[in-house]
Design an enzyme around this catalytic site. Structure first.
Site, PDB file in Angstrom:
ATOM      1  NE  ARG A  95      -3.879   0.538   1.877  1.00 15.52           N
ATOM      2  CZ  ARG A  95      -5.113   0.582   2.377  1.00 15.52           C
ATOM      3  NH1 ARG A  95      -5.348   1.264   3.495  1.00 15.52           N
ATOM      4  NH2 ARG A  95      -6.098  -0.033   1.782  1.00 15.52           N
ATOM      5  CG  HIS A 122      -8.195  -0.044  -2.995  1.00 17.70           C
ATOM      6  ND1 HIS A 122      -7.422  -1.143  -2.650  1.00 17.70           N
ATOM      7  CD2 HIS A 122      -8.859   0.307  -1.854  1.00 17.70           C
ATOM      8  CE1 HIS A 122      -7.613  -1.431  -1.373  1.00 17.70           C
ATOM      9  NE2 HIS A 122      -8.476  -0.575  -0.872  1.00 17.70           N
ATOM     10  CD  GLN A 125     -13.034  -1.778  -1.210  1.00 21.80           C
ATOM     11  OE1 GLN A 125     -12.277  -1.759  -0.247  1.00 21.80           O
ATOM     12  NE2 GLN A 125     -14.280  -2.234  -1.129  1.00 21.80           N
ATOM     13  CG  ASP A 213     -13.488   6.331  -1.276  1.00 23.85           C
ATOM     14  OD1 ASP A 213     -13.453   6.185  -0.031  1.00 23.85           O
ATOM     15  OD2 ASP A 213     -12.453   6.295  -1.983  1.00 23.85           O
ATOM     16  CB  CYS A 253     -13.965   1.299  -0.321  1.00 26.45           C
ATOM     17  SG  CYS A 253     -13.543   3.035  -0.051  1.00 26.45           S
ATOM     18  NE  ARG A 281     -10.446  -5.348   0.063  1.00 25.25           N
ATOM     19  CZ  ARG A 281      -9.598  -4.404   0.514  1.00 25.25           C
ATOM     20  NH1 ARG A 281     -10.071  -3.277   1.005  1.00 25.25           N
ATOM     21  NH2 ARG A 281      -8.283  -4.581   0.427  1.00 25.25           N
TER      22      ARG A 281
END
Ligand code: CP
Ligand code: NVA
Length: 298
Positions: A95, A122, A125, A213, A253, A281
């Site tokens: 990340r 991402h 996700q 988001d 998310c 996830r």
């Protein structure tokens, strides 16, 4: 050597296969006797825990480090860290603040690199998002989703995955926060560019689900005041959801900023899919790692 920097590093068949494997209670133990390194330059709850569980469920051992303790790019170059980790691990997830960091890790090409969120995308996700919608709807035919807010990393990977699977997406963003032509051309090449508008009501009109988001992604804290002022009309509340199809789902998310991009009434409604997304996830991570690490695409 396979890498997953964004969803379109998979073929559409591999993406479908990853979603199928995510549903299996006993996936192939592609990491038995092996391990995966997980590096984080930013905070994480869902990504760290879902990846650690998925690696264990595939028979492997997760080894998590904060980038600060490694000194990624400071104590040691990104390339030399990658070469070292390749000696211990079957895969490396990272990340990062700058997408270029995962690109550089992948360019060394000595161990599969998985993007666990960058400023650009991402993918882990997006896999969970598509898995969630497929479970709820049984498929994507005739379905549509509106992403309302910043056309950011999460939105980009979601639209990428949706384009690959034939799911219609609309994006409602303020002026200056939508996709540029390079992204739109890439989506079109994958099968379907999203319909983009600056009007949030037009974006959600009649859709089957609405996705939100944060307005301020990690690394954008300096822009917080300006973003908060700009994005207020894009808050997903009951009034905006009323323009979607009756019973439309809500996606996020997480982490959610209650009262900013989404209100409690929407996040906590029975139609909210966010906790299922969060659990997925782990399942999606298991499925896609099984594909990437076993080359399993039958
Ligand atoms: N959605 C997501 O990636 O959550 P974390 O930042 O907690 O990992
Ligand atoms: N867009 C958000 C997603 C967090 C999971 C961020 O990058 O901070």
């Amino acid at each position: 050597m396979r890498h997953l920097l964004d969803v379109d590093d998979l073929s559409p068949a591999e993406l479908r296969r990853a979603l199928d494997l995510a549903e299996l209670p006993d996936p192939p133990a592609v990491l038995r006797g092996a391990s995966m390194a997980l590096l984080f330059e930013k905070p994480s709850l869902r990504t760290r825990h879902s990846m650690e569980r998925a690696v264990a469920q595939l028979g492997g051992q997760p080894v998590t480090s904060q980038a600060a303790e490694i000194g990624l790019g400071r104590r040691e170059s990104v390339e030399d860290v990658t070469r070292t980790l390749a000696g211990y691990h079957a895969a490396v997830g990272a990340r990062v603040f700058h997408h270029d960091t995962v690109r550089r890790m992948a360019a060394v090409d000595v161990v599969p690199i998985v993007n666990l969120l960058s400023d650009v995308g991402h993918p882990m996700q997006a896999l969970a998002d598509l898995l969630t919608l497929r479970q709820v709807w049984g498929g994507f035919d005739g379905r549509s989703v509106a992403f309302v807010g910043d056309a950011n990393n999460v939105c980009r990977s979601f639209v990428t995955a949706a384009a690959m699977l034939g799911l219609e997406v609309r994006v409602g963003s303020p002026h200056g926060y939508g996709f540029g032509s390079a992204d739109l051309e890439r989506f079109a090449a994958l099968g379907c560019a999203p319909r983009c508008t600056e009007d949030p009501v037009e974006a959600v009109d009649g859709v089957d689900a609405v996705y939100a988001d944060t307005w301020i992604s990690m690394g954008q804290e300096d822009e917080a005041a300006a973003r908060r002022a700009t994005f207020v009309p894009y808050r997903v509340d009951a009034a905006l959801m009323a323009h979607a199809r009756p019973g439309a789902g809500f996606l996020h998310c997480l982490p959610a900023h209650r009262g900013e991009e989404v209100t409690d009434e929407v996040l906590d409604a029975p139609t909210s899919l966010v906790w299922r997304q969060a659990e997925n996830r782990m399942h999606a991570a298991r499925g896609v790692l099984a594909v990437l690490l076993a080359g399993d695409c039958t």
